[in-house]
Design a protein around this motif. Structure first.
Motif, PDB file in Angstrom:
ATOM      1  N   ASP A 118       1.052  -1.290   0.170  1.00 54.24           N
ATOM      2  CA  ASP A 118       0.101   0.070   0.094  1.00 54.24           C
ATOM      3  C   ASP A 118       0.789   1.297  -0.020  1.00 54.24           C
ATOM      4  O   ASP A 118       0.440   2.341  -0.231  1.00 54.24           O
ATOM      5  CB  ASP A 118      -1.060  -0.011   1.238  1.00 54.24           C
ATOM      6  CG  ASP A 118      -1.986  -1.082   1.093  1.00 54.24           C
ATOM      7  OD1 ASP A 118      -2.378  -1.338   0.052  1.00 54.24           O
ATOM      8  OD2 ASP A 118      -2.243  -1.664   2.212  1.00 54.24           O
ATOM      9  N   CYS A 119       2.170   1.095   0.322  1.00 55.38           N
ATOM     10  CA  CYS A 119       3.100   2.316   0.283  1.00 55.38           C
ATOM     11  C   CYS A 119       3.468   2.907  -1.006  1.00 55.38           C
ATOM     12  O   CYS A 119       3.718   3.971  -1.363  1.00 55.38           O
ATOM     13  CB  CYS A 119       4.180   1.971   1.208  1.00 55.38           C
ATOM     14  SG  CYS A 119       3.933   1.500   2.850  1.00 55.38           S
ATOM     15  N   LEU A 120       3.484   2.034  -2.042  1.00 53.82           N
ATOM     16  CA  LEU A 120       4.005   2.244  -3.448  1.00 53.82           C
ATOM     17  C   LEU A 120       3.028   3.379  -4.043  1.00 53.82           C
ATOM     18  O   LEU A 120       3.874   4.589  -4.215  1.00 53.82           O
ATOM     19  CB  LEU A 120       4.072   0.970  -4.352  1.00 53.82           C
ATOM     20  CG  LEU A 120       4.359   1.117  -5.591  1.00 53.82           C
ATOM     21  CD1 LEU A 120       5.953   1.536  -5.533  1.00 53.82           C
ATOM     22  CD2 LEU A 120       4.195   0.044  -6.462  1.00 53.82           C
ATOM     23  N   PRO A 121       1.868   3.304  -3.919  1.00 57.73           N
ATOM     24  CA  PRO A 121       1.085   4.413  -4.507  1.00 57.73           C
ATOM     25  C   PRO A 121       1.104   5.816  -3.588  1.00 57.73           C
ATOM     26  O   PRO A 121       0.884   6.719  -4.130  1.00 57.73           O
ATOM     27  CB  PRO A 121      -0.564   3.787  -4.302  1.00 57.73           C
ATOM     28  CG  PRO A 121      -0.454   2.277  -4.070  1.00 57.73           C
ATOM     29  CD  PRO A 121       0.720   2.232  -3.646  1.00 57.73           C
ATOM     30  N   LEU A 122       1.118   5.308  -2.395  1.00 55.61           N
ATOM     31  CA  LEU A 122       1.062   6.606  -1.697  1.00 55.61           C
ATOM     32  C   LEU A 122       2.684   7.279  -1.652  1.00 55.61           C
ATOM     33  O   LEU A 122       2.635   8.459  -1.858  1.00 55.61           O
ATOM     34  CB  LEU A 122       1.186   6.396  -0.013  1.00 55.61           C
ATOM     35  CG  LEU A 122      -0.163   5.888   0.458  1.00 55.61           C
ATOM     36  CD1 LEU A 122      -0.201   5.287   1.811  1.00 55.61           C
ATOM     37  CD2 LEU A 122      -1.178   6.957   0.427  1.00 55.61           C
ATOM     38  N   ARG A 123       3.720   6.610  -1.625  1.00 57.42           N
ATOM     39  CA  ARG A 123       4.959   7.245  -1.397  1.00 57.42           C
ATOM     40  C   ARG A 123       5.529   7.706  -3.127  1.00 57.42           C
ATOM     41  O   ARG A 123       5.755   8.778  -3.238  1.00 57.42           O
ATOM     42  CB  ARG A 123       5.750   6.204  -1.152  1.00 57.42           C
ATOM     43  CG  ARG A 123       7.276   6.739  -0.733  1.00 57.42           C
ATOM     44  CD  ARG A 123       8.202   5.495  -0.358  1.00 57.42           C
ATOM     45  NE  ARG A 123       8.155   4.379  -1.174  1.00 57.42           N
ATOM     46  CZ  ARG A 123       7.939   3.284  -0.947  1.00 57.42           C
ATOM     47  NH1 ARG A 123       7.718   2.723   0.226  1.00 57.42           N
ATOM     48  NH2 ARG A 123       7.932   2.170  -2.052  1.00 57.42           N
ATOM     49  N   GLU A 124       5.446   6.664  -4.136  1.00 56.64           N
ATOM     50  CA  GLU A 124       5.870   6.812  -5.205  1.00 56.64           C
ATOM     51  C   GLU A 124       4.776   7.794  -5.994  1.00 56.64           C
ATOM     52  O   GLU A 124       5.240   8.682  -6.833  1.00 56.64           O
ATOM     53  CB  GLU A 124       6.095   5.658  -6.104  1.00 56.64           C
ATOM     54  CG  GLU A 124       7.695   5.283  -6.265  1.00 56.64           C
ATOM     55  CD  GLU A 124       8.210   4.990  -4.751  1.00 56.64           C
ATOM     56  OE1 GLU A 124       7.351   4.580  -3.730  1.00 56.64           O
ATOM     57  OE2 GLU A 124       9.299   5.297  -4.429  1.00 56.64           O
ATOM     58  N   GLY A 125       3.533   7.651  -5.701  1.00 59.53           N
ATOM     59  CA  GLY A 125       2.413   8.431  -6.240  1.00 59.53           C
ATOM     60  C   GLY A 125       2.503   9.777  -5.753  1.00 59.53           C
ATOM     61  O   GLY A 125       2.359  10.735  -6.803  1.00 59.53           O
ATOM     62  N   PHE A 126       3.050  10.261  -4.560  1.00 59.67           N
ATOM     63  CA  PHE A 126       3.248  11.441  -4.267  1.00 59.67           C
ATOM     64  C   PHE A 126       4.309  12.028  -4.752  1.00 59.67           C
ATOM     65  O   PHE A 126       4.354  13.282  -5.238  1.00 59.67           O
ATOM     66  CB  PHE A 126       3.300  11.211  -2.534  1.00 59.67           C
ATOM     67  CG  PHE A 126       3.657  12.882  -1.857  1.00 59.67           C
ATOM     68  CD1 PHE A 126       2.689  13.407  -1.792  1.00 59.67           C
ATOM     69  CD2 PHE A 126       5.070  13.245  -1.452  1.00 59.67           C
ATOM     70  CE1 PHE A 126       2.855  14.784  -1.152  1.00 59.67           C
ATOM     71  CE2 PHE A 126       5.218  14.331  -1.012  1.00 59.67           C
ATOM     72  CZ  PHE A 126       4.181  15.079  -0.641  1.00 59.67           C
ATOM     73  N   ALA A 128       5.606  11.567  -7.683  1.00 63.92           N
ATOM     74  CA  ALA A 128       4.983  11.706  -9.120  1.00 63.92           C
ATOM     75  C   ALA A 128       4.168  13.054  -9.319  1.00 63.92           C
ATOM     76  O   ALA A 128       4.531  13.865 -10.021  1.00 63.92           O
ATOM     77  CB  ALA A 128       4.323  10.410  -9.780  1.00 63.92           C
ATOM     78  N   LYS A 129       3.359  13.124  -8.169  1.00 66.13           N
ATOM     79  CA  LYS A 129       2.406  14.333  -8.150  1.00 66.13           C
ATOM     80  C   LYS A 129       3.176  15.654  -8.086  1.00 66.13           C
ATOM     81  O   LYS A 129       3.013  16.420  -8.903  1.00 66.13           O
ATOM     82  CB  LYS A 129       1.357  14.324  -7.130  1.00 66.13           C
ATOM     83  CG  LYS A 129       0.276  13.483  -7.307  1.00 66.13           C
ATOM     84  CD  LYS A 129      -0.951  13.946  -6.914  1.00 66.13           C
ATOM     85  CE  LYS A 129      -2.193  13.671  -7.848  1.00 66.13           C
ATOM     86  NZ  LYS A 129      -2.657  12.422  -7.640  1.00 66.13           N
ATOM     87  N   GLN A 130       4.371  15.470  -7.293  1.00 67.26           N
ATOM     88  CA  GLN A 130       5.207  16.662  -6.751  1.00 67.26           C
ATOM     89  C   GLN A 130       6.047  17.058  -8.285  1.00 67.26           C
ATOM     90  O   GLN A 130       6.310  18.120  -8.289  1.00 67.26           O
ATOM     91  CB  GLN A 130       6.198  16.431  -5.847  1.00 67.26           C
ATOM     92  CG  GLN A 130       5.576  16.572  -4.597  1.00 67.26           C
ATOM     93  CD  GLN A 130       6.764  16.354  -3.409  1.00 67.26           C
ATOM     94  OE1 GLN A 130       7.676  15.659  -3.593  1.00 67.26           O
ATOM     95  NE2 GLN A 130       6.574  17.099  -2.464  1.00 67.26           N
ATOM     96  N   LEU A 131       6.331  15.978  -9.103  1.00 64.97           N
ATOM     97  CA  LEU A 131       6.614  16.445 -10.219  1.00 64.97           C
ATOM     98  C   LEU A 131       5.876  16.776 -11.440  1.00 64.97           C
ATOM     99  O   LEU A 131       6.223  17.030 -12.600  1.00 64.97           O
ATOM    100  CB  LEU A 131       7.661  15.155 -10.597  1.00 64.97           C
ATOM    101  CG  LEU A 131       9.012  14.901  -9.988  1.00 64.97           C
ATOM    102  CD1 LEU A 131       9.611  13.609 -10.037  1.00 64.97           C
ATOM    103  CD2 LEU A 131       9.970  15.989  -9.746  1.00 64.97           C
TER     104      LEU A 131
END
Ligand SMILES: [Zn+2]
Length: 163
Positions: A118-126, A128-131
């Protein structure tokens, strides 16, 4: 092979049929047979494994229909596609509760072990959003060697392999 609950199988088949009829496709018996077999899989599988299992219920099923069906289910967001052991293309069901796809690929035992990440979408998703991106698909592939095999010379996961 491990099997999922009848309710989960029904739900998957229904989503698949909905996708196909939304695309204007006619009801196809081959596709329905394949969807039902796919829906029951708890572990990742290859197109070849699906084909040989499908041929047990219908000997006329072709490799082309297997690939077509797999492709359209990936497109429908019902299946994940990833590269497994031996660079083989593998598929597993999308877990709607855990949208991140993470797998450990054991190069010794040639097994795929799905991770509920569940961390992947939270962490990497975050990140990606920042970029400035909106992620639509995320996957993590961990290639690994087997500790149990190294230590004991055998591995419980390896014994359950078929092919
Ligand atoms: Zn192992």
């Amino acid at each position: 092979m491990a099997t999922r609950s009848p309710e989960a199988i029904e739900a998957f088949c229904l989503s698949a049929q909905r996708h196909w009829s939304a695309q204007g496709g006619r009801r196809s018996q081959v596709r329905d047979v394949l969807a039902r077999i796919i829906a029951a899989q708890e572990l990742p599988f290859t197109a070849e494994q699906l084909l040989s299992e499908a041929r047990r219920s219908d000997r006329g099923i072709s490799q082309a229909s297997v690939y077509r069906t797999l492709g359209s289910l990936v497109e429908a967001g019902l299946l994940n596609e990833f590269i497994g052991p031996g660079q083989l293309r593998c598929y597993n069901l999308v877990d709607t509760a855990h949208p991140g796809v993470s797998n450990i690929v054991c190069t010794d035992c040639r097994q795929v072990v799905p991770l509920q990440d569940d961390c992947l979408p939270l962490r990497e998703g975050f990140l990606a959003k920042q970029l400035g991106f909106t992620p639509s698909k995320m996957s993590l592939r961990i290639e690994a060697s087997c500790e149990e095999l190294k230590r004991t010379g055998t591995c419980g996961r390896r014994k359950t392999t078929q092919g």
